[in-house]
Design a protein around this motif. Structure first.
Motif, PDB file in Angstrom:
ATOM      1  N   CYS A 610       0.794  -1.019  -0.088  1.00  0.00           N
ATOM      2  CA  CYS A 610      -0.007   0.024  -0.007  1.00  0.00           C
ATOM      3  C   CYS A 610       0.953   1.270   0.011  1.00  0.00           C
ATOM      4  N   ASN A 666      -8.865  -0.709  -0.830  1.00  0.00           N
ATOM      5  CA  ASN A 666      -8.557  -1.755  -0.673  1.00  0.00           C
ATOM      6  C   ASN A 666      -7.433  -1.820   0.463  1.00  0.00           C
ATOM      7  N   CYS A 667      -6.722  -0.682   0.632  1.00  0.00           N
ATOM      8  CA  CYS A 667      -5.687  -0.627   1.570  1.00  0.00           C
ATOM      9  C   CYS A 667      -5.927   0.001   2.956  1.00  0.00           C
TER      10      CYS A 667
END
Length: 668
Positions: A610, A666-667
């Motif tokens: 990330c 998504n991080c």
């Protein structure tokens, strides 16, 4: 006569813009060559090694040790003896002589000519391109006006032809049409031609609808086949279970196979059903084909309209170019005529003022001569009046000298007049001679008249001051623009260096390789424009420097004109390049957004880390690209080109931001 005496004619111009004069003829048989030119090192006009006192653009009036420059006269006047003018000489009274003098009246300047104005001719387009006939079913005229930022502009069309020639693309487009299918496609069942764009679209819609109906018929046909196959298999199975029948009423008879009879009956029923099914399907297919053939063909009709549009585009380009050429020719002719009128008016005005000034000088000289002649018999009275008059003139000279010091040309002219006066003034030891005093007073009067003209010219020097201030302001503006371009150049270099630093790691990913290719193309486009823009600013700086030099008399008009022409050319080139760079950069930014979005670049980079350095570098690349396009937007406003359409840029940035947001989600 001296060997240098003769008629001198101009041959060339020197670096200061002054003419160089060469001897063409002389009063005697001497054929020697002499050159009169301005010596920039000494600051005077020189004939060989003998230099005069004049420093102006013209050598007329220059006096050296052995020469004096005077204008050439044609001596074509008519000299008529009119006798002695009656100035009161019979009475011998100076007052009567002075009273009889008529002061020259300042002439009324000629009326400024009325200049012609120019109104651009608008082009006339082909009548068929108005599309008055291609309006079914909307009945809307799309090309009566052309709205833009200046309002709704009427479009002018040429007179319509009675009939377009055979095979004309617009005639073909007008004849294209057909009978709308009201059975299978929802048409009105009427026959139409002269279709507009919406009607052509409806042709395609009805064609699709008939295709859908045909597919449904085929599906139904196949489903019935499947049902019949299942029924046939079931019937055969049922018939196979039926026992044979024996007919033996007397103990002797025949045996009947019931299953064969059952199978034959089943086949007969299926045959009737299949025939009915096929007749139904083929009837519908045939009707669909008839309706499709009668209706308009979307491909054929669309191509006919497309060719008509292409014809109108070509016609508009040709007619527009012709109109532009006529407008340019007309504007050039009007400009030339106006320039000729203005030049003639300027010459007439200057000549009238020059004649008046000559008459005024003669008037002053005559008046002064009368007074001097009257005072020569009484030295004491002459000295007293001379002292009073000289004191008054010195006070006026002081004021005019102060006015002359306000501008460089007037100050230089005043210095030349004072130097000429001092060189012609008698020495102090000759002060007791009345004739010397008379000559001195004449020199003072001449200086007084010259300084009066110089002071009057220097007094309304506001335009000159404003010009100097304007040049200074434009030079400051040019330096600021060059500084801004330097900042963009530094930003470009830094962003490219940052991309190179991570090029090895990025080369491992195919999407990032494609991203780098598009980004480098965009940077190359921006750098090319920066080169052209820097040349433009430097050309303007050079023009402003020449204008300032011309204002200070250190540069000639030819140098200013050359620098101005160069600046104008670079401005045109820069604007052309700016428009091209804007279009290409927007397209490349859109391609950059497509690579990021379609290749899911951020999702791939942030999938494993990330805090991916490559993801941060990609964001920096996008920011650098957007900053470069903002620079192009800013240059449109600075160049007076208005605000360009930046919707594609906003859409591309929004797509990239959305892609980054989806990947970053998504991080979290």
């Amino acid at each position: 006569f001296p060997a240098t005496s003769g008629l001198y004619c101009p041959t060339v111009r020197d670096v200061s813009g002054r003419l160089v004069y060469e001897k063409k003829s002389g009063p005697g048989p001497d054929t020697s060559t002499s050159v009169l030119a301005f010596d920039s090192a000494r600051g005077h006009w020189c004939l060989g090694g003998d230099c005069g006192t004049a420093q102006g653009m013209s050598p007329v009036g220059t006096k050296g040790r052995e020469f004096e420059v005077v204008p050439v006269l044609d001596f074509d006047g008519q000299f008529e003896g009119k006798g002695v003018s009656k100035l009161g000489m019979a009475s011998g009274d100076p007052e009567a002589l002075l009273a009889s003098l008529k002061k020259p009246k300042k002439p009324t300047p000629p009326r400024m000519p009325k200049l012609e104005t120019f109104e651009a001719e608008q082009p006339e387009y082909a009548a068929e391109c108005k599309f008055e006939d291609l309006t079914y079913p909307s009945n809307t005229q799309l090309w009566e006006k052309s709205p833009d930022s200046h309002g709704d502009n009427e479009i002018t069309y040429a007179a319509a032809e009675d009939e377009l020639p055979a095979g004309h693309p617009c005639a073909v487009a007008a004849d294209a049409g057909g009978t709308e299918d009201n059975v299978w496609a929802g048409g009105d069942g009427q026959t139409h031609d002269k279709l507009d764009y919406s009607a052509i679209f409806e042709c395609s819609t009805r064609d699709i609808a008939r295709g859908t109906v045909g597919s449904a018929v085929t599906l139904t046909h196949q489903l019935v086949d499947h049902v019949l196959n299942i029924a046939e298999a079931s019937g055969k199975f049922g018939c196979s279970l039926a026992p044979n029948m024996v007919a033996a009423p007397l103990g002797v008879g025949a045996e009947f196979e019931v299953k064969d009879t059952c199978s034959s009956a089943m086949q007969m029923v299926q045959a009737f059903i299949k025939v009915a099914k096929d007749i139904w399907a083929e009837g519908i297919d045939f009707d669909l084909a008839l309706k499709g053939a009668a209706d308009c063909d979307p491909l054929q009709t669309g191509l006919a309209r497309l060719f008509c549009d292409i014809h109108c585009v070509r016609d508009a380009v040709i007619r527009g170019d012709r109109t532009i050429n006529r407008n340019i020719q007309k504007a050039t002719d009007i400009t030339n005529r106006n320039l000729q009128k203005f030049t003639e008016w300027s010459v007439d005005s200057m000549m009238s003022q020059t004649d008046w000034l000559a008459e005024k000088i003669d008037y002053v000289d005559t008046k002064l001569s009368i007074k001097l002649d009257a005072l020569k018999t009484d030295p004491n009275q002459f000295l007293a009046q001379t002292s009073t008059r000289v004191t008054s003139m010195m006070q006026e000279l002081s004021g005019w000298g102060e006015q002359a010091s306000r501008s460089t040309p007037s100050r230089a002219a005043a210095q030349r007049a004072l130097a000429e006066f001092l060189s012609a003034a008698p020495g102090a030891g000759e002060a007791g001679n009345v004739s010397v005093l008379v000559d001195t007073l004449a020199q003072v009067a001449k200086l007084h008249s010259t300084m009066g003209v110089i002071g009057a010219q220097a007094q309304p020097d506001v335009p000159s001051v404003l010009l100097e201030q304007g040049v200074r302001h434009m030079q400051d503006t040019a330096r600021k623009e060059l500084s801004i371009l330097g900042q963009y150049r530094y930003h470009s270099t830094a962003s490219k260096a940052a991309v190179r630093s991570t090029a090895d790691a990025r080369a491992k990913r195919q999407a990032l390789v494609e991203l780098d290719r598009v980004w480098w193309q965009l940077r190359e486009e921006l750098d090319t424009y920066l080169d052209v823009a820097q040349d433009q600013v430097q050309a303007y700086q050079a023009a402003f420097a020449q204008l300032k030099g011309y204002r200070q008399c250190s540069a000639g008009f030819a140098q200013v004109k050359t620098a101005y022409t160069r600046a104008t050319q670079t401005r045109t080139e820069a604007h052309t390049r700016l428009r091209a760079s804007w279009r290409r950069s927007q397209a490349q930014l859109g391609e950059l957004a497509a690579v990021i979005e379609d290749g899911d670049v951020f999702g791939e980079l942030l999938a494993g880390d990330c805090n991916s350095e490559l993801a941060q570098q990609t964001v920096s690349q996008v920011s650098a690209a957007a900053g470069g396009i903002r620079m192009l937007y800013h240059r449109h406003e600075v160049g007076g080109l208005g605000k360009p359409d930046d919707r594609l840029t906003h859409q591309a940035v929004e797509r990239i931001a959305a892609s980054l947001a989806r990947a970053s989600a998504n991080c979290q």
